[in-house]
Write a protein that holds these residues in place. Structure first.
Motif, short mmCIF file in Angstrom:
data_model
loop_
_atom_site.label_atom_id
_atom_site.label_comp_id
_atom_site.label_asym_id
_atom_site.label_seq_id
_atom_site.Cartn_x
_atom_site.Cartn_y
_atom_site.Cartn_z
N GLY B 166 68.31 44.31 24.97
CA GLY B 166 67.90 42.86 25.39
C GLY B 166 68.48 42.33 26.45
O GLY B 166 68.70 40.87 26.34
N TYR B 173 63.12 43.73 34.22
CA TYR B 173 62.43 44.52 33.29
C TYR B 173 60.93 44.71 33.81
O TYR B 173 60.59 45.85 33.25
CB TYR B 173 62.19 43.16 31.91
CG TYR B 173 61.29 43.87 30.96
CD1 TYR B 173 61.77 44.76 30.17
CD2 TYR B 173 59.77 43.42 30.93
CE1 TYR B 173 60.84 45.41 29.21
CE2 TYR B 173 58.94 44.02 29.99
CZ TYR B 173 59.53 45.00 29.00
OH TYR B 173 58.74 45.71 28.48
N LYS B 232 59.51 44.62 17.16
CA LYS B 232 60.36 43.80 16.38
C LYS B 232 60.80 44.39 15.03
O LYS B 232 62.29 44.17 14.93
CB LYS B 232 59.58 42.28 16.05
CG LYS B 232 60.56 41.01 16.08
CD LYS B 232 59.53 39.75 16.25
CE LYS B 232 59.29 39.35 14.76
NZ LYS B 232 58.45 37.98 14.73
N GLY B 237 64.35 45.50 21.83
CA GLY B 237 64.48 44.39 22.84
C GLY B 237 63.44 44.53 23.99
O GLY B 237 63.32 43.55 24.84
N HIS B 238 63.18 45.65 24.47
CA HIS B 238 62.31 46.22 25.58
C HIS B 238 60.91 45.79 25.36
O HIS B 238 60.00 46.77 25.20
CB HIS B 238 62.49 47.49 25.97
CG HIS B 238 63.82 47.91 26.65
ND1 HIS B 238 64.60 48.87 26.26
CD2 HIS B 238 64.50 47.37 27.52
CE1 HIS B 238 65.68 49.01 26.90
NE2 HIS B 238 65.60 47.91 27.81
N ALA B 242 59.51 39.41 24.55
CA ALA B 242 60.79 39.21 24.05
C ALA B 242 61.81 39.00 25.20
O ALA B 242 62.64 37.91 25.10
CB ALA B 242 61.72 40.60 23.42
N VAL B 243 61.47 39.53 26.21
CA VAL B 243 62.22 39.09 27.71
C VAL B 243 61.70 37.56 28.00
O VAL B 243 62.68 36.85 28.47
CB VAL B 243 61.75 39.93 28.63
CG1 VAL B 243 62.43 39.53 29.96
CG2 VAL B 243 62.34 41.43 28.40
N ARG B 246 63.45 34.87 25.73
CA ARG B 246 64.94 34.77 26.09
C ARG B 246 65.03 33.94 27.00
O ARG B 246 65.87 33.10 27.35
CB ARG B 246 65.49 36.07 26.11
CG ARG B 246 67.07 36.02 25.95
CD ARG B 246 67.71 37.49 25.65
NE ARG B 246 67.45 38.39 27.17
CZ ARG B 246 66.59 39.66 26.81
NH1 ARG B 246 66.11 39.95 25.99
NH2 ARG B 246 66.46 40.22 28.24
#
Lengths: 343, 343
Positions: B166, B173, B232, B237-238, B242-243, B246
């Protein structure tokens, strides 16, 4: 026999003016990158005169590129010798390193290798430079050519590790040799060295595919002839003369004569195809710029056939009479003086 | 959220008439080749309905080819899940297997794998069929597309093994996702499935390269949205949502909205480029047959964007509410029910 066998090649190819300047920088790099680790290993390496090979096969490269091409040659040739007949378990480590070398051009340039040793580190550095400015199509083609060669190299090592090096028949060997000689990616690099690319539709054309294969056959067989003494000393059964000797139950001299004849035949077939290139221009409707790039692509093949030949006649790598640590190592079944597969 | 997010796609793509017939043969093959090893693993696998995905993305394949394409999907998706967060040492085994999968298309078709496990054996068998009748140029392109994807997959596993899954920023990404989504080789396979090839000069053209990249981005982002609940649950985290969550310090819902917007933007850019294809015909001077092959190549991209989308909406792979051994395994940090990397 062997290293002094002369061929009548119809190409007259130049040699880079950067040879001496690049050689000095290259030899420092080889030390710095730990591609040689002993004085004996260094002396043996110097005797091969790979800088001459690079200067003849890539005569149009810039001074800076010439150094990188020499660096590339060093890691490829040195890796080639890492198999140690007395330690068949080394085959697995060689396969690991080969796979790492294969995936390097499939990563973004400049990535850190996942398998760490002088050979893989050197290649990651060289590839970052070698791929610079080249198209996706070229990088794709190079990656596949290079990968096919390294996979075949691994198979060669696996056969040796299982004691099966001298068991291939002539047809099987001929096909295998085309894969192990490593000419396709070497010709691909010719485009990088001169800053051009052969049009994609030409690279996909059956005539060009066949010409590349015949160039590989010609060079592979020539190399088998010139390296025969070295490979006999090393106990390496992957050599056309050895295959013919066994297959035809003939003398070594007859086998060498037949190898010479086969080589000449490949070369002649190649030349016949070269003469058909203008028809391909018309068939594909190439414009003048595209034709120029095809012509340079063909010169890249000629530089390889002729340059490799001229170099092999004098390289210490293939010398028949040899003394010192390198030949002692070879006679003991070890591939090289230095181990380059560990950190 | 997620699996039911709808996009407005302007493509209407067919579905293979061979779906049910091929599904039955495929499921027997998956058992026979030990790609599932437990009843629970089989039930989870069946719930994904990969046969539907293959029938939508390769609607023109023959009955026999359809089975092989499903077989290929099974090993690729099942391999994707083999990382086990509780056993970071598995990363090395995954890298070994990935490298073996990479080199398979660089060997003569039909060769025996050097790394032995259900995944590698299955791929060698599939590749022998998948490469049949295709040109050197296609095999080269496929091998590089496939290799780039598997190298990226290994990097993804390595990041997870080091607890760094993550940590990528948005730009990093996005670039990474284009490599891990595996669309380039999937589109390449479209040519094989319909028995044609896009002309080499078109594949090398910047417009086609950009279209392929944008298709990959579109599908990768869509997949991130549809698989969000699954990832999830798996602690992966890829994922674009999610990116964004954050990076933008926003709510999950805002992140999902932004992911939707980015996906639509990629799709729109792709469509704009599609409209420029006729200019490329003229620029390259393509004849009618070549233009037909480009049109089919573009349909192959559309089949992938649309077919993958339609499949993802209903696949059990991405279901949010899930019970049973598969979700229990996922919640425990294990990638899958069955271990497919050992003999």
């Amino acid at each position: 026999m062997p290293q002094d066998v002369k061929f009548d090649l119809p190409f007259d190819t130049p040699i880079s003016e950067h040879l001496e300047h690049a050689r000095a920088r290259h030899l420092r790099w080889v030390w710095d990158r730990r591609l040689v680790r002993s004085q004996a290993g260094f002396e043996e390496y110097v005797s091969w005169d790979l800088p001459q090979a690079a200067a003849r096969t890539y005569p149009h490269a810039s001074a800076e590129d010439m150094v990188v091409l020499m660096n590339w040659f060093s890691l490829a040739f040195l890796f080639d010798d890492q198999f140690d007949a007395s330690r068949p378990d080394r085959a697995d480590r060689i396969a690991d390193v080969a796979r790492e070398l294969i995936v390097t051009p499939l990563r973004p340039a400049g990535s850190t290798p996942r398998v760490d040793c002088p050979i893989t580190m050197a290649w990651a550095e060289v590839w970052a430079h070698l791929s610079e400015g080249m198209s996706l199509a070229w990088r794709t083609r190079f990656a596949a050519s290079w990968g096919r060669f390294l996979v075949a190299h691994t198979e060669e090592v696996d056969l040796a590790a299982r004691g099966l090096a001298g068991t291939l028949g002539l047809e099987e060997y001929t096909e295998f040799r085309r894969r192990t000689v490593g000419i396709h990616h070497s010709i691909d690099a010719g485009e990088r060295s001169r800053g051009f690319e052969v049009p994609a539709q030409v690279q996909a054309h059956p005539l060009m595919i066949r010409m590349r294969d015949l160039a590989a056959d010609t060079i592979g067989f020539m190399n088998d002839i010139h390296s025969f003494e070295r490979e006999k000393r090393r106990g390496d059964g992957h050599n056309l003369i050895a295959v013919l000797h066994r297959e035809n139950r003939c003398t070594w001299e007859e086998a060498a004569d037949e190898a010479f004849r086969m080589t000449t035949e490949c070369l002649n077939q190649y030349l016949e195809l070269e003469a058909q290139v203008p028809q391909m221009y018309d068939e594909l409707g190439l414009d003048e710029d595209e034709r120029d790039r095809v012509r340079m692509g063909i010169e890249a093949i000629q530089h390889w056939i002729n340059g490799n030949y001229e170099w092999a006649l004098t390289s210490g790598r293939y010398a028949a009479d040899k003394q010192g640590p390198a030949s002692a190592a070879e006679l003991a079944g070890r591939g090289s003086v230095d181990d380059l597969l560990t950190v």
